[in-house]
Design an enzyme around this catalytic site. Structure first.
Site, PDB file in Angstrom:
ATOM      1  N   ASP A  45       0.853  -1.195   0.000  1.00  0.00           N
ATOM      2  CA  ASP A  45       0.000   0.000   0.000  1.00  0.00           C
ATOM      3  C   ASP A  45       0.891   1.249   0.000  1.00  0.00           C
ATOM      4  OD1 ASP A  45      -0.348  -0.861   3.376  1.00  0.00           O
ATOM      5  OD2 ASP A  45       0.559   1.037   2.763  1.00  0.00           O
TER       6      ASP A  45
ATOM      7  N   CYS B 101       4.593  -0.919 -25.583  1.00  0.00           N
ATOM      8  CA  CYS B 101       4.651  -1.835 -26.738  1.00  0.00           C
ATOM      9  C   CYS B 101       3.272  -2.203 -27.265  1.00  0.00           C
ATOM     10  CB  CYS B 101       5.413  -3.109 -26.367  1.00  0.00           C
ATOM     11  SG  CYS B 101       4.523  -4.197 -25.236  1.00  0.00           S
TER      12      CYS B 101
ATOM     13  N   ASN C  99       5.046  -4.816  18.019  1.00  0.00           N
ATOM     14  CA  ASN C  99       4.053  -5.716  17.437  1.00  0.00           C
ATOM     15  C   ASN C  99       2.883  -5.892  18.391  1.00  0.00           C
ATOM     16  OD1 ASN C  99       4.005  -7.159  14.820  1.00  0.00           O
ATOM     17  ND2 ASN C  99       3.538  -8.930  16.114  1.00  0.00           N
ATOM     18  N   LEU C 100       1.751  -6.313  17.788  1.00  0.00           N
ATOM     19  CA  LEU C 100       0.557  -6.495  18.635  1.00  0.00           C
ATOM     20  C   LEU C 100       0.734  -7.673  19.577  1.00  0.00           C
ATOM     21  CD1 LEU C 100      -2.248  -5.291  19.017  1.00  0.00           C
ATOM     22  CD2 LEU C 100      -3.142  -6.927  17.358  1.00  0.00           C
TER      23      LEU C 100
ATOM     24  N   HIS D 262       8.565  -5.591  -1.444  1.00  0.00           N
ATOM     25  CA  HIS D 262       7.660  -6.570  -2.067  1.00  0.00           C
ATOM     26  C   HIS D 262       6.832  -5.947  -3.181  1.00  0.00           C
ATOM     27  CE1 HIS D 262       7.803  -9.328   1.732  1.00  0.00           C
ATOM     28  NE2 HIS D 262       8.904  -9.391   1.005  1.00  0.00           N
TER      29      HIS D 262
ATOM     30  N   ALA E 235       0.345  -0.451  16.994  1.00  0.00           N
ATOM     31  CA  ALA E 235       1.365   0.422  16.393  1.00  0.00           C
ATOM     32  C   ALA E 235       1.027   1.897  16.600  1.00  0.00           C
ATOM     33  CB  ALA E 235       1.485   0.109  14.905  1.00  0.00           C
TER      34      ALA E 235
ATOM     35  N   CYS F 260       5.656  -4.248 -17.694  1.00  0.00           N
ATOM     36  CA  CYS F 260       5.332  -5.094 -18.847  1.00  0.00           C
ATOM     37  C   CYS F 260       6.297  -6.274 -18.902  1.00  0.00           C
ATOM     38  CB  CYS F 260       5.451  -4.281 -20.140  1.00  0.00           C
ATOM     39  SG  CYS F 260       5.152  -5.249 -21.627  1.00  0.00           S
TER      40      CYS F 260
HETATM   41  N1  APR Z   1      -0.193  -2.963  15.681  1.00  0.00           N
HETATM   42  C1  APR Z   1       0.977  -3.659  15.634  1.00  0.00           C
HETATM   43  N2  APR Z   1       1.090  -4.896  15.098  1.00  0.00           N
HETATM   44  C2  APR Z   1      -0.030  -5.451  14.575  1.00  0.00           C
HETATM   45  C3  APR Z   1      -1.281  -4.786  14.577  1.00  0.00           C
HETATM   46  C4  APR Z   1      -1.332  -3.488  15.150  1.00  0.00           C
HETATM   47  N3  APR Z   1      -2.482  -2.794  15.214  1.00  0.00           N
HETATM   48  N4  APR Z   1      -2.190  -5.611  13.991  1.00  0.00           N
HETATM   49  C5  APR Z   1      -1.534  -6.739  13.642  1.00  0.00           C
HETATM   50  N5  APR Z   1      -0.246  -6.656  14.006  1.00  0.00           N
HETATM   51  C6  APR Z   1       0.812  -7.645  13.821  1.00  0.00           C
HETATM   52  C7  APR Z   1       0.349  -9.082  13.959  1.00  0.00           C
HETATM   53  O1  APR Z   1       0.449  -9.500  15.308  1.00  0.00           O
HETATM   54  C8  APR Z   1       1.333  -9.828  13.057  1.00  0.00           C
HETATM   55  O2  APR Z   1       2.458 -10.300  13.797  1.00  0.00           O
HETATM   56  O3  APR Z   1       1.273  -7.514  12.492  1.00  0.00           O
HETATM   57  C9  APR Z   1       1.800  -8.772  12.050  1.00  0.00           C
HETATM   58  C10 APR Z   1       1.314  -9.022  10.642  1.00  0.00           C
HETATM   59  O4  APR Z   1       1.875 -10.231  10.209  1.00  0.00           O
HETATM   60  P1  APR Z   1       1.491 -10.791   8.744  1.00  0.00           P
HETATM   61  O5  APR Z   1       0.010 -10.766   8.573  1.00  0.00           O
HETATM   62  O6  APR Z   1       2.221 -12.084   8.584  1.00  0.00           O
HETATM   63  O7  APR Z   1       2.087  -9.710   7.733  1.00  0.00           O
HETATM   64  P2  APR Z   1       3.589  -9.488   7.321  1.00  0.00           P
HETATM   65  O8  APR Z   1       4.529  -9.878   8.410  1.00  0.00           O
HETATM   66  O9  APR Z   1       3.689  -8.099   6.791  1.00  0.00           O
HETATM   67  O10 APR Z   1       3.771 -10.511   6.092  1.00  0.00           O
HETATM   68  C11 APR Z   1       4.990 -10.457   5.385  1.00  0.00           C
HETATM   69  O11 APR Z   1       4.125 -12.021   3.778  1.00  0.00           O
HETATM   70  O12 APR Z   1       2.419 -12.751   2.482  1.00  0.00           O
HETATM   71  C12 APR Z   1       3.572 -12.060   2.458  1.00  0.00           C
HETATM   72  O13 APR Z   1       4.141 -10.393   0.913  1.00  0.00           O
HETATM   73  C13 APR Z   1       3.358 -10.628   2.036  1.00  0.00           C
HETATM   74  O14 APR Z   1       4.538  -8.664   2.755  1.00  0.00           O
HETATM   75  C14 APR Z   1       3.842  -9.815   3.215  1.00  0.00           C
HETATM   76  C15 APR Z   1       4.763 -10.766   3.939  1.00  0.00           C
HETATM   77 ZN    ZN Z   2       5.336  -3.560 -23.166  1.00  0.00          ZN
END
Ligand code: APR
Ligand code: ZN
Length: 232
Positions: free
Chosen positions: A94, A139, A201-202, A109, A219, A117
């Site tokens: 995002d 193209c 982290n949460l 990512h 966060a 393309c």
């Molecule tokens: N504040 C802080 N942390 C949070 C909150 C919040 N409000 N809500 C969720 N979390 C934490 C969760 O506890 C979890 O550990 O964010 C983390 C999200 O983990 P994932 O869903 O696994 O996401 P991420 O770690 O970004 O995944 C990495 O995996 O699928 C691929 O490409 C995709 O970039 C992604 C990569």
């Molecule tokens: Zn092209």
């Protein structure tokens, strides 16, 4: 003092965007092999484009939250007061960090709002949907794809990220489950180069043990407080 920050889906959760591995997260509703692999795109490109078009629309409707804004403020403070280098590496596709005002930013990512393309290599911005409209402006062939790093593909700008990790004094991981490599290895690299490592982290997950400091909470609560403590 050089800072490297890694963010994951958790930093955008309070902006209303789904994370991947929570209960009923994105990877509950979709199979990775259907929407996020080169094979999936080869088999059904419009299905993959539809998945990312949906996420692009949701991201457009979301707003940066206090955590995104605090990181942008910290970057500005670090540069204004010449405190050292500042690099923000996000696993997120995002654009909430950009919209919050972050500049020295790497989307390792990929990003929802660009495309490339697979035939001629054209790369450029793309804000509207790709499904059913993949004509390359360069193209003319229907070979545009989402500018997303699929599983099995190489994340972006790794040499620049590794260089920053080697030189960093503080490494902070925010809102990531630490389950996807190579991002999940960054904390070990930072540790090996003598940096202080912080997890925001949460919940405390398995990777938490390798961090010097774990600050558990939302966060939008923890990041502004941590950033304020750095801006003195
Ligand atoms: N504040 C802080 N942390 C949070 C909150 C919040 N409000 N809500 C969720 N979390 C934490 C969760 O506890 C979890 O550990 O964010 C983390 C999200 O983990 P994932 O869903 O696994 O996401 P991420 O770690 O970004 O995944 C990495 O995996 O699928 C691929 O490409 C995709 O970039 C992604 C990569
Ligand atoms: Zn092209």
């Amino acid at each position: 003092m050089n800072i490297v920050i890694l963010t994951g889906a958790g930093i955008s959760a309070e902006s209303g965007l789904e994370t991947f591995r929570a209960e009923a997260g994105l990877w509950d509703g979709y199979q990775i092999e259907d929407v996020c692999t080169p094979g999936a795109f080869a088999r059904a490109p419009d299905r993959v484009c539809q998945f990312y078009d949906e996420r692009k629309l949701l991201a457009t409707q979301a707003q940066p939250n206090a955590a995104h804004l605090a990181l942008a403020d910290l970057e500005g403070f670090w540069q204004e007061h010449r405190r050292g280098d500042f690099l923000l590496v996000t696993q997120n596709v995002d654009d909430l960090h950009e919209r919050a005002g972050s500049h020295n930013l790497i989307h390792m990512h990929g990003a929802l709002n660009s495309t490339y393309c697979i035939d001629c290599g054209y790369h450029g911005p793309r804000f509207n949907a790709l499904e059913d409209d993949r004509e390359c402006p360069s193209c003319g062939r229907d070979m545009l794809r989402p500018d997303i790093v699929f599983f099995g593909e190489t994340p972006r700008s790794l040499p620049k990220i590794y260089e920053a990790l080697r030189a960093c004094d503080v490494f902070v991981a925010i809102g990531t489950s630490g389950q996807v490599y190579p991002a999940a290895d960054f904390v070990q690299m930072a540790n090996s180069f003598g940096a202080r490592t912080v997890l925001v982290n949460l919940e405390l997950h398995g990777g938490g043990a390798v961090f010097d400091d774990c600050q558990i909470g939302n966060a939008t609560d923890v990041v502004p407080r941590w950033a304020a403590g750095m801006m003195i």
